[in-house]
Design an enzyme around this catalytic site. Structure first.
Site, PDB file in Angstrom:
ATOM      1  N   THR A 248     -68.071 -36.650  21.430  1.00 35.21           N
ATOM      2  CA  THR A 248     -66.613 -36.678  21.349  1.00 35.21           C
ATOM      3  C   THR A 248     -66.056 -35.988  22.585  1.00 35.21           C
ATOM      4  OG1 THR A 248     -66.534 -34.559  20.191  1.00 35.21           O
ATOM      5  CG2 THR A 248     -66.617 -36.523  18.828  1.00 35.21           C
TER       6      THR A 248
ATOM      7  N   ARG B  82     -61.301 -30.418  18.481  1.00 29.76           N
ATOM      8  CA  ARG B  82     -60.099 -30.286  17.653  1.00 29.76           C
ATOM      9  C   ARG B  82     -60.438 -29.512  16.412  1.00 29.76           C
ATOM     10  NH1 ARG B  82     -57.121 -36.169  18.107  1.00 29.76           N
ATOM     11  NH2 ARG B  82     -57.854 -36.393  20.228  1.00 29.76           N
TER      12      ARG B  82
ATOM     13  N   SER C  40     -53.611 -34.255  20.335  1.00 32.73           N
ATOM     14  CA  SER C  40     -53.062 -35.602  20.383  1.00 32.73           C
ATOM     15  C   SER C  40     -52.113 -35.895  19.220  1.00 32.73           C
ATOM     16  CB  SER C  40     -54.202 -36.614  20.447  1.00 32.73           C
ATOM     17  OG  SER C  40     -53.708 -37.872  20.780  1.00 32.73           O
ATOM     18  N   HIS C  41     -52.458 -36.907  18.413  1.00 35.27           N
ATOM     19  CA  HIS C  41     -51.553 -37.339  17.345  1.00 35.27           C
ATOM     20  C   HIS C  41     -51.639 -36.456  16.101  1.00 35.27           C
ATOM     21  CE1 HIS C  41     -55.508 -38.961  16.906  1.00 35.27           C
ATOM     22  NE2 HIS C  41     -55.289 -39.107  15.618  1.00 35.27           N
TER      23      HIS C  41
ATOM     24  N   LYS D  10     -59.359 -30.373  25.615  1.00 46.43           N
ATOM     25  CA  LYS D  10     -60.314 -31.333  26.182  1.00 46.43           C
ATOM     26  C   LYS D  10     -60.414 -31.144  27.680  1.00 46.43           C
ATOM     27  CE  LYS D  10     -56.744 -34.964  25.829  1.00 46.43           C
ATOM     28  NZ  LYS D  10     -56.373 -36.280  25.325  1.00 46.43           N
TER      29      LYS D  10
ATOM     30  N   ASP E 156     -47.196 -40.499  21.505  1.00 50.39           N
ATOM     31  CA  ASP E 156     -47.829 -39.484  20.660  1.00 50.39           C
ATOM     32  C   ASP E 156     -47.742 -38.075  21.252  1.00 50.39           C
ATOM     33  OD1 ASP E 156     -49.671 -39.763  22.730  1.00 50.39           O
ATOM     34  OD2 ASP E 156     -51.383 -39.390  21.420  1.00 50.39           O
TER      35      ASP E 156
ATOM     36  N   ASP F 130     -49.619 -36.049  23.048  1.00 50.98           N
ATOM     37  CA  ASP F 130     -49.927 -35.772  24.445  1.00 50.98           C
ATOM     38  C   ASP F 130     -49.551 -36.917  25.385  1.00 50.98           C
ATOM     39  OD1 ASP F 130     -51.947 -37.294  23.253  1.00 50.98           O
ATOM     40  OD2 ASP F 130     -53.462 -36.625  24.673  1.00 50.98           O
TER      41      ASP F 130
ATOM     42  N   ASP G  87     -50.334 -40.158  25.553  1.00 51.92           N
ATOM     43  CA  ASP G  87     -51.212 -41.231  26.034  1.00 51.92           C
ATOM     44  C   ASP G  87     -51.157 -42.486  25.168  1.00 51.92           C
ATOM     45  OD1 ASP G  87     -52.583 -40.113  23.922  1.00 51.92           O
ATOM     46  OD2 ASP G  87     -54.389 -39.596  25.058  1.00 51.92           O
ATOM     47  N   ARG G  88     -50.473 -42.417  24.024  1.00 56.21           N
ATOM     48  CA  ARG G  88     -50.396 -43.616  23.174  1.00 56.21           C
ATOM     49  C   ARG G  88     -49.002 -44.211  23.190  1.00 56.21           C
ATOM     50  NH1 ARG G  88     -53.755 -42.721  17.667  1.00 56.21           N
ATOM     51  NH2 ARG G  88     -55.498 -41.540  18.554  1.00 56.21           N
TER      52      ARG G  88
ATOM     53  N   THR H  28     -65.276 -46.815  20.872  1.00 59.56           N
ATOM     54  CA  THR H  28     -63.984 -46.138  20.777  1.00 59.56           C
ATOM     55  C   THR H  28     -63.942 -44.922  21.704  1.00 59.56           C
ATOM     56  OG1 THR H  28     -63.649 -46.891  18.531  1.00 59.56           O
ATOM     57  CG2 THR H  28     -62.517 -44.875  19.158  1.00 59.56           C
TER      58      THR H  28
ATOM     59  N   GLU I 174     -56.868 -49.934  23.233  1.00 57.37           N
ATOM     60  CA  GLU I 174     -57.465 -49.650  21.936  1.00 57.37           C
ATOM     61  C   GLU I 174     -56.468 -49.986  20.836  1.00 57.37           C
ATOM     62  OE1 GLU I 174     -60.464 -46.254  21.714  1.00 57.37           O
ATOM     63  OE2 GLU I 174     -58.713 -45.331  22.619  1.00 57.37           O
ATOM     64  N   GLU I 175     -57.018 -50.318  19.658  1.00 55.52           N
ATOM     65  CA  GLU I 175     -56.173 -50.661  18.520  1.00 55.52           C
ATOM     66  C   GLU I 175     -55.317 -49.487  18.064  1.00 55.52           C
ATOM     67  OE1 GLU I 175     -56.926 -48.858  15.672  1.00 55.52           O
ATOM     68  OE2 GLU I 175     -58.602 -47.990  16.793  1.00 55.52           O
ATOM     69  N   SER I 176     -55.704 -48.274  18.432  1.00 53.26           N
ATOM     70  CA  SER I 176     -54.974 -47.090  17.993  1.00 53.26           C
ATOM     71  C   SER I 176     -53.756 -46.804  18.870  1.00 53.26           C
ATOM     72  CB  SER I 176     -55.913 -45.892  18.007  1.00 53.26           C
ATOM     73  OG  SER I 176     -56.523 -45.771  19.280  1.00 53.26           O
TER      74      SER I 176
ATOM     75  N   LYS J  17     -55.456 -43.376  28.845  1.00 51.82           N
ATOM     76  CA  LYS J  17     -54.431 -44.257  28.333  1.00 51.82           C
ATOM     77  C   LYS J  17     -53.076 -43.631  28.634  1.00 51.82           C
ATOM     78  CE  LYS J  17     -55.420 -42.676  23.581  1.00 51.82           C
ATOM     79  NZ  LYS J  17     -56.707 -41.969  23.616  1.00 51.82           N
TER      80      LYS J  17
ATOM     81  N   ARG K  24     -62.464 -45.468   8.692  1.00 53.47           N
ATOM     82  CA  ARG K  24     -61.525 -46.459   9.208  1.00 53.47           C
ATOM     83  C   ARG K  24     -62.108 -47.840   8.958  1.00 53.47           C
ATOM     84  NH1 ARG K  24     -58.131 -43.033  11.597  1.00 53.47           N
ATOM     85  NH2 ARG K  24     -58.765 -41.650  13.301  1.00 53.47           N
TER      86      ARG K  24
HETATM   87  C1  VG1 Z   1     -58.889 -41.944  17.472  1.00 55.83           C
HETATM   88  C2  VG1 Z   1     -58.628 -43.395  17.797  1.00 55.83           C
HETATM   89  C3  VG1 Z   1     -59.300 -43.761  19.103  1.00 55.83           C
HETATM   90  C4  VG1 Z   1     -58.820 -42.812  20.212  1.00 55.83           C
HETATM   91  C5  VG1 Z   1     -59.028 -41.375  19.794  1.00 55.83           C
HETATM   92  C6  VG1 Z   1     -58.434 -40.402  20.782  1.00 55.83           C
HETATM   93  O1  VG1 Z   1     -60.282 -41.728  17.342  1.00 55.83           O
HETATM   94  O2  VG1 Z   1     -59.058 -44.229  16.745  1.00 55.83           O
HETATM   95  O3  VG1 Z   1     -59.016 -45.092  19.406  1.00 55.83           O
HETATM   96  O4  VG1 Z   1     -59.507 -43.058  21.393  1.00 55.83           O
HETATM   97  O5  VG1 Z   1     -58.411 -41.132  18.534  1.00 55.83           O
HETATM   98  O6  VG1 Z   1     -57.073 -40.681  21.003  1.00 55.83           O
HETATM   99  P1  VG1 Z   1     -61.040 -41.701  15.931  1.00 55.83           P
HETATM  100  O7  VG1 Z   1     -62.439 -41.307  16.255  1.00 55.83           O
HETATM  101  O8  VG1 Z   1     -60.316 -40.720  15.058  1.00 55.83           O
HETATM  102  O9  VG1 Z   1     -60.919 -43.080  15.382  1.00 55.83           O
HETATM  103  V1  VG1 Z   1     -55.955 -39.481  21.371  1.00 55.83           V
HETATM  104  O10 VG1 Z   1     -54.480 -40.146  21.558  1.00 55.83           O
HETATM  105  O11 VG1 Z   1     -56.331 -38.426  20.284  1.00 55.83           O
HETATM  106  O12 VG1 Z   1     -56.507 -38.775  22.857  1.00 55.83           O
HETATM  107 CO    CO Z   2     -53.139 -38.875  22.433  1.00 54.67          CO
END
Ligand code: VG1
Ligand code: CO
Length: 543
Positions: free
Chosen positions: A18, A22, A113-114, A126, A277, A279, A281-282, A344, A363-365, A376, A496
């Site tokens: 990873t 977090r 992040s989110h 990170k 989001d 930080d 990036d989304r 991912t 990415e789908e997220s 991103k 997921r």
């Molecule tokens: C999630 C998302 C993944 C993304 C990751 C970090 O990971 O699904 O697509 O790259 O968060 O994004 P996971 O392992 O929980 O599915 V961010 O915006 O936290 O830097």
């Molecule tokens: Co983020």
């Protein structure tokens, strides 16, 4: 120089594979915890002596204190300089850009992040490497090893740095340069996009709302959308970074950005809506009464990127994470460009971008980005959409309709089962894994399995191998289900389940996603036995 070497014990480090760590904020605040992890990063990357680092965060609770600790430790470890966003603020893509622009050795980003922020919520840290992207597998493994072995860390004995005043400061022999976190990023965006065209769109009465979700993109979005492009004042909402993101999850999806969805689906809907989001990036994109799934957004941006100056020469190729829908594959095929499927996480895209094999990734997220940085980039995606809207003079809904008419529509949904007991989640995945060899050719609900495997990735650039990246089951009717465990949660396990159904029949392009995905959902539940294995009847979040 007043310096301390503190004896300490190994910490519960980041999970191998990873990027970053977090944890609950309270865990990060335990004596020596943050310090241990920072020292493990410094050791894992081969030391920071004489090097320059970029440091910034999303402004969540503990951001300021953590930055002071990092600066004191960087100085004690002999770093030459730290470049810090004023007030400790910098979005992930802006850090990525600054590492590259200033040829820094790397950067530390303080964010979960989110995930929500605050004393009772989450904190994270990170490390991004010299290319501006998340640390590679090899580096994260080294950092992890250090977290298990650490016995001392180094920190200056006292004193803080004024991070609110621009300019050069000294901290016990290390230079601390406080920069405007927004300026360089705005200059980069200006080079990529046709700002005059977008400004003309706003001048012509085009309306939009950008929801910064009380997180880091507020200052960036204000500077670009309102001040530079002339969008109406108030276009950016929730634009002041707050320590607990206004009590919400800074996760740009229809659930957490419900206020934006209500506006965009209401009587007074605007032309365009977007959110970002924690930080930055989304991104979430929504047109008038028309939510765009991140997978469709990637496909559309791939099809239309040539309308923006930076991409007018076409794309070298595209990449998507494995659970991201295959919508973009169809576009890439028509364009005759390469399309890569990666595990991912953004770090896998970095190698492809560095090697010039791809230009866009997604990415789908809700993460989308390009070769302009190695992360991103939420606002970048919004600006590329705006550039395309300005050039095409079409609405979001029309652009999507064109995409589906030409390439088919890939109905898509992600179901998250959060805070599942870890053993139960692992047992469910083990059960599926055991069945894999016998699935092809079998029936599940109304569908027949065409192919089933556990995704593994062989990196074509550095030759590394990443196994166990999620279970995918493809069906003969063009449907696909993917199962994976989240790597970013801080409580229990999150399962997921990603569902998609490709539809090319012109009469079936305007269904409700739930309806289009009913059969694949049933098949997935049957194959995994999810309810019996975990006790969960329904997902916690559907996006
Ligand atoms: C999630 C998302 C993944 C993304 C990751 C970090 O990971 O699904 O697509 O790259 O968060 O994004 P996971 O392992 O929980 O599915 V961010 O915006 O936290 O830097
Ligand atoms: Co983020």
């Amino acid at each position: 120089m007043p310096m301390q070497t503190v004896r300490t014990d190994p910490i519960e480090g980041q999970k191998p594979g990873t990027s970053g760590l977090r944890k609950k904020t309270a865990v990060f605040k335990r004596p020596h915890f943050l310090e241990n992890y920072v020292q493990s990063i410094f050791d894992g990357i081969g030391g920071v002596g004489g090097r320059t680092l970029v440091v910034g965060g999303d402004g969540r609770y503990f951001n300021d204190d953590a930055i002071q600790i990092i600066l004191r430790m960087a100085a004690a470890n002999g770093a030459a300089r730290c470049i810090v966003g004023r007030g400790g603020i910098m979005s992930t893509p802006a850090v990525s850009h600054l590492i590259r622009l200033r040829q820094a050795h790397g950067g530390l980003i303080l964010s979960a992040s989110h995930n929500p922020g605050g004393p009772e919520a989450d904190f994270g840290l990170k490390y991004n490497g010299p290319n501006g992207g998340p640390a590679t597998e090899a580096v994260t493994d080294k950092i992890y090893q250090r977290t298990q072995q650490i016995t001392i860390y180094r920190i200056t004995a006292s004193g803080g740095v004024d991070i609110d005043t621009l300019g050069l400061h000294d901290h016990q022999g290390m230079e601390v340069e406080i920069v405007d976190p927004v300026a360089d990023y705005v200059a980069l965006m200006e080079r990529l996009f046709d700002f005059d065209k977008i400004a003309a769109l706003f001048a012509g009465g085009f309306t939009m709302r950008f929801d910064a979700m009380h997180a880091v993109t507020g200052p960036y979005a204000r500077a670009i959308l309102e001040e530079r492009l002339g969008a109406a004042e108030g276009t950016v909402v929730n634009g002041v970074p707050s320590a607990d993101f206004g009590g919400g999850h800074p996760d740009p999806n229809p659930i957490w950005a419900k206020g934006l969805m209500d506006v965009m689906y209401g009587a007074e809907a605007l032309d365009f809506g977007a959110a970002s989001d924690g930080d930055g990036d989304r991104n979430m994109i929504v047109g008038k009464g028309c939510y765009v799934t991140p997978s469709d957004s990637l496909a559309l941006l791939t099809a239309k990127a040539h309308l923006a100056p930076a991409y007018k020469g076409g794309l070298a190729g595209v990449a998507r994470s494995m659970p991201t829908s295959r919508a973009v594959d169809h576009v890439a095929e028509k364009l005759g460009i390469g399309c890569f499927e990666t595990p991912t996480g953004w770090k896998f895209f970095g190698n492809l971008l560095d090697a010039g094999k791809v230009t866009l990734c997604g990415e789908e997220s809700a993460g989308t980005g390009s070769d302009h940085v190695r992360e991103k980039d939420g606002l970048w995606a919004v600006l590329l959409w705006l550039n395309i809207l300005a050039e095409s003079q079409k609405s979001v809904a029309d652009l999507l309709a064109d995409l589906w008419a030409e390439h088919g529509r890939c109905y898509y949904s992600r179901h998250d089962y959060e805070d599942v007991e870890a053993e139960k989640a692992y047992a469910m995945m083990d059960g599926l894994r055991a069945k894999l060899p016998s699935l092809a050719g079998s029936e599940a609900g109304k569908l027949s399995v065409e192919m089933a495997d556990e995704f593994a990735y062989h990196d074509p650039v550095d030759g590394s191998h990443s196994a166990g990246q999620g279970i995918r089951v493809a069906f003969t009717n063009g449907a696909r289900a993917v199962f994976r465990l989240s790597g970013t949660g801080t409580e229990g396990a999150t399962i997921r389940l990603y569902l998609e159904q490709m539809e090319t029949d012109p009469d079936k392009l305007a269904m409700q996603p739930e309806e289009a995905l009913a059969d694949i959902r049933e098949a997935a539940m049957q194959l995994s036995d999810l309810t019996a294995m975990t006790g969960r009847e329904a997902p916690d979040v559907i996006t």
